[in-house]
Design a protein around this motif. Structure first.
Motif, mmCIF file in Angstrom:
data_model
loop_
_atom_site.group_PDB
_atom_site.id
_atom_site.type_symbol
_atom_site.label_atom_id
_atom_site.label_comp_id
_atom_site.label_asym_id
_atom_site.label_seq_id
_atom_site.Cartn_x
_atom_site.Cartn_y
_atom_site.Cartn_z
ATOM 1 N N ARG A 17 54.896 41.982 13.032
ATOM 2 C CA ARG A 17 56.068 41.845 13.902
ATOM 3 C C ARG A 17 55.958 40.587 14.761
ATOM 4 O O ARG A 17 56.974 39.926 15.031
ATOM 5 C CB ARG A 17 56.227 43.091 14.775
ATOM 6 C CG ARG A 17 56.732 44.302 13.998
ATOM 7 C CD ARG A 17 57.175 45.425 14.910
ATOM 8 N NE ARG A 17 56.081 45.994 15.693
ATOM 9 C CZ ARG A 17 55.254 46.934 15.257
ATOM 10 N NH1 ARG A 17 55.381 47.411 14.015
ATOM 11 N NH2 ARG A 17 54.311 47.412 16.036
ATOM 12 N N ALA A 18 54.745 40.245 15.185
ATOM 13 C CA ALA A 18 54.568 39.007 15.942
ATOM 14 C C ALA A 18 54.947 37.800 15.091
ATOM 15 O O ALA A 18 55.625 36.878 15.562
ATOM 16 C CB ALA A 18 53.118 38.893 16.430
ATOM 17 N N ALA A 19 54.520 37.803 13.831
ATOM 18 C CA ALA A 19 54.857 36.689 12.938
ATOM 19 C C ALA A 19 56.365 36.598 12.718
ATOM 20 O O ALA A 19 56.940 35.502 12.691
ATOM 21 C CB ALA A 19 54.127 36.855 11.600
ATOM 22 N N GLU A 20 57.029 37.741 12.566
ATOM 23 C CA GLU A 20 58.481 37.746 12.390
ATOM 24 C C GLU A 20 59.193 37.195 13.623
ATOM 25 O O GLU A 20 60.174 36.442 13.520
ATOM 26 C CB GLU A 20 58.955 39.174 12.109
ATOM 27 C CG GLU A 20 58.509 39.725 10.752
ATOM 28 C CD GLU A 20 58.763 41.216 10.634
ATOM 29 O OE1 GLU A 20 59.331 41.802 11.593
ATOM 30 O OE2 GLU A 20 58.386 41.797 9.601
ATOM 31 N N ALA A 21 58.706 37.560 14.789
ATOM 32 C CA ALA A 21 59.322 37.089 16.023
ATOM 33 C C ALA A 21 59.152 35.580 16.176
ATOM 34 O O ALA A 21 60.075 34.882 16.621
ATOM 35 C CB ALA A 21 58.707 37.813 17.213
#
Length: 319
Positions: free
Chosen positions: A149-153
């Motif tokens: 999710r951090a990478a997506e953000a």
């Protein structure tokens, strides 16, 4: 300054928080060796933004690393005015991030807040926005999912940052913080995310406190090469305090090999500012001017000689 006056200065100056006599003279404002030294605001947490800017100028440091909360206290427009009038660079703005919430509404709120952080960084002339990825959502044990999710953000923010001329700096954090604030624990993991984007959009923060333990960290620093957007220094001290967030120490008071670490960062081609970022209750309790004098001495002793000549004429000007 004569040799005699230097000797007196060494004998009378006292390091903080150790209380021990200073090992070298305190550099004077205008000393060219201070050109790349930056005061991260959290190192003098007892200072207001105005005091931090004035203290940076008085000590002759080249730049300051700002935090969003003190900027918000005075208002962005006032902070921009003060920075520009002072003539110091803003080496980075901290912090963005905290991307890992499971709830989509919370993630959207985090995105919007990070867009504001990018806009603030651009206004302040900070080329780097430091990102703290965030920890595990309450009740979750899905570390891989939180990291994804951090990478997506970051993917959603990268084009916004590019439009504003700001580079997102992923800060890998020591594994003791993986649960509550930093699911990206190694420089290798940070680079796995950053390398999905152009280097002028997403880079990495190399912080000695967080990375000194990492196996093969020298190889990862060389891999980082043109992606190092901030080099932050402080020491790892033991015994750890009850609040491990406050376990950062003044350089030279702990266990980190600063000459070796700095040599690796220099070999990787980094030519930017060097921020001293210390979270430590005893440092915070000391007079700010004494803290700056100590960190300047320790920087000249343990860091600056291993930076090499490169960078003094290429440190980024303030926008």
């Amino acid at each position: 300054m004569s040799d005699a006056s230097s000797d007196v200065l060494v004998e009378t100056a006292v390091d903080v928080p150790s209380g021990l006599p200073a090992r070298i003279p305190t550099p004077q404002p205008g000393d060219p060796r201070l050109a790349r030294l930056s005061l991260n605001q959290r190192t003098t947490a007892n200072w207001s933004l105005r005091e931090a800017i004035d203290g940076t100028v008085a000590a002759g440091l080249g730049s300051i690393g700002l935090w969003r909360e003190p900027v918000a206290e005075v208002g962005l427009a006032t902070a921009v005015e003060w920075v520009r009038a002072s003539g110091v660079r803003v080496s980075s703005l901290c912090r963005g991030g905290f991307f890992t919430a499971a709830d989509p509404t919370a993630r959207r709120a985090a995105h919007d807040d990070n867009v504001r952080a990018i806009e603030e960084a651009a206004a302040l002339g900070a080329r780097t926005l430091v990102l703290v990825p965030g920890g595990l959502p309450e009740g979750s044990k899905d570390l891989a999912g939180a990291r994804a999710r951090a990478a997506e953000a970051i993917a959603a923010l990268a084009p916004v940052a590019k439009r504003h001329g700001v580079v997102l700096g992923i800060e890998p954090m020591n594994p003791i913080f993986a649960a509550d604030r930093g699911v990206v624990s190694t420089l290798g993991q940070a680079l796995d995310i950053a390398e999905q984007f152009p280097a002028d959009e997403v880079g990495v923060v190399v912080d000695t406190f967080h990375l000194w333990w990492e196996p093969a960290v020298e190889e990862q620093i060389m891999r980082a090469s043109d992606r190092i957007v901030s080099y932050q220094v402080c020491d790892w001290i033991t015994p750890l305090p009850a609040d491990t967030l406050l376990s950062r120490g003044m350089m030279g008071d702990g266990h980190i090999d600063f000459p070796g670490f700095t040599s690796a960062v220099t070999a990787a081609g980094y030519t930017g500012d060097v921020e001293v970022e210390i979270f430590n209750a005893d440092v915070w309790a000391a007079p700010g001017a004494a803290v700056l004098a100590t960190l300047a001495r320790r920087y000249l002793e343990l860091v600056e000689p291993w930076l090499g000549a490169a960078g003094l004429d290429t440190v980024r000007p303030r926008a």
